[in-house]
Scaffold this active site. Structure first.
Site: not given
Lengths: 209, 209
Positions: B124-126
C-alpha cells in the site's frame, strides 16, 4: 451488453447483477472465492473468479462494459483502501483499456470530487476514490462516474435525484444506486460525465431524457 | 537556488537542509510546528510553517526548486500514507506548478516503480509513492525522482550507486541520499529522470558527468 460487475458480491454489487438481468443485459459477476459462486449460478448468472489484489485479467474476456462496485468496506484498514478502492479500480481501468472494453461505469462516493471538504475520518477514503475517478477520466475510456450519498439498505423507490454537482448531501437505498448505474450504462448523454446521486423525485428510467 | 525542503524535520530532510547550505544553495525548511523552528534558525536556515494536510501555499513564495522529503513514517496508519505520502506529494506538485517553481526533486522509495513486486506489508505504501511519482512525471515540471534502498543512520560515505533501474536492492545512509538529491538538483542530465539509489563506489559529485 455483456457486463462485468467487479465487486459483485458486495451489497451494491448484488443489486447491480440482478438489475442488469432485469434490463436485459448479460451480467458476469466477478467474485473472489468459490463460495460466492452458487448464489449467482442458481439465478443463471455467469461468474468469473478474480482477485483485485492479484490476478483478474481473464475476467475481461469478451466483455462489452464494466461496472466497478468493489470496495474494501469499513472493517479493514486504510491499507486496503489503497489496494482495493484506489488501486483495484485503477487496475480495472487499465485492464478494460487493454482488452478494448469501451464502457466503464464507476461507483464512486459523494465528495470524492472534493475530498478536502470531507470529514477528517473519511478524507483518506475520499482521496483514494478521487484518484481512481481521475484515473478513469483520463483513461480515454467512455466513462460514467456516480457519487451516491449515504447508502442505506432500504428497498429501492425507483426515484432519485441525479446532478453533476449537489451542495446538499443525502441518503439513497443501495438498490436505487444499482438501478441508476445500470440504467446509465446505455444512456448516451451520460457518457464521459460524473454525477452526484441521492434519493429524489425523478423516476430512474426518465433520467437525462 | 532558493530551495524549499518539504519534510525538513524528517531524518533525511534535516540532512538535505544542511547539504543544501554546503552546496551554496539557500534552503527554506518547511516545518509543521513552531518547536521545529529553532534547530534551523540557530544555523541560519530560513523556515516556513506549513502543514501538508492543511495549508502550505505560502511556502512556495519566491522559491526556485522544491525537494519533497516528507513521509508519514512507520508509526502512523495507512490513512496517513494516503494523506501525507501520496496526497501531500501530489499537492506539493500542484502548488509548485501553480507558483511557477520549475525544478522538483522527489524522494521516493525503492520499488515504487513496481509496487506489485513489493512485500505484502509494504504494497500500500509503494502504491501511494507510485501514484505521487506518476503525478509528478505527468505534471510538466522538470523533475528528478530518486528511489533509495533501505535507509540507515550510518554516516555518509559520499559514494553511491545510481541507476535508472536496479535488480538488487541494498541499503544506503540517509546522509548519502540527501547529498545525492541536492547534487542532482543542478545536474541537467538528471532532469525528467528517475533513479534507483543504493550505496556504492561512485563519488556523488561525479554522478552523471
Amino acid at each position: 451488453m455483456r457486463v462485468l460487475v467487479i465487486g459483485a458480491n458486495g451489497k451494491v454489487g448484488k443489486h447491480i447483477v440482478f438489475k442488469l438481468k432485469k434490463f436485459d443485459h448479460e451480467p458476469v459477476a466477478m467474485v473472489r472465492s468459490t463460495e460466492q459462486i452458487p448464489q449467482f449460478e442458481e439465478e443463471g448468472v455467469a461468474t468469473v473468479l478474480g482477485n483485485l489484489e492479484k490476478d483478474f485479467e481473464s475476467a475481461f474476456y469478451n466483455v462489452d462494459a464494466v461496472i466497478f462496485a468493489a470496495g474494501s468496506g469499513p472493517d479493514t484498514g486504510a491499507d486496503k483502501t489503497i489496494l482495493i478502492d484506489q488501486e483495484g479500480a485503477i487496475k480495472s481501468v487499465e485492464r478494460a483499456k487493454h482488452f478494448g472494453v469501451q464502457r466503464f461505469v464507476m461507483l464512486s462516493s459523494m465528495a470524492a470530487d472534493r475530498p478536502e471538504s470531507g470529514p477528517s475520518g473519511m478524507k483518506h477514503y475520499l482521496y483514494a476514490k478521487h484518484r481512481a475517478d481521475e484515473y478513469l477520466k483520463q483513461s480515454g475510456l467512455n466513462y460514467t462516474i456516480v457519487r451516491p450519498g449515504g447508502l442505506t439498505n432500504n428497498e429501492g423507490t425507483g426515484r432519485v435525484k441525479l446532478q453533476e454537482h449537489m451542495n446538499n448531501f443525502g441518503e439513497i437505498p443501495r438498490e436505487d444506486v444499482a438501478e441508476t448505474l445500470v440504467y446509465l450504462l446505455s444512456v448516451p448523454k451520460a457518457e464521459n460525465k460524473s454525477y452526484d446521486l441521492i434519493s429524489g423525485d425523478q423516476p430512474i428510467r426518465e433520467l437525462l431524457v
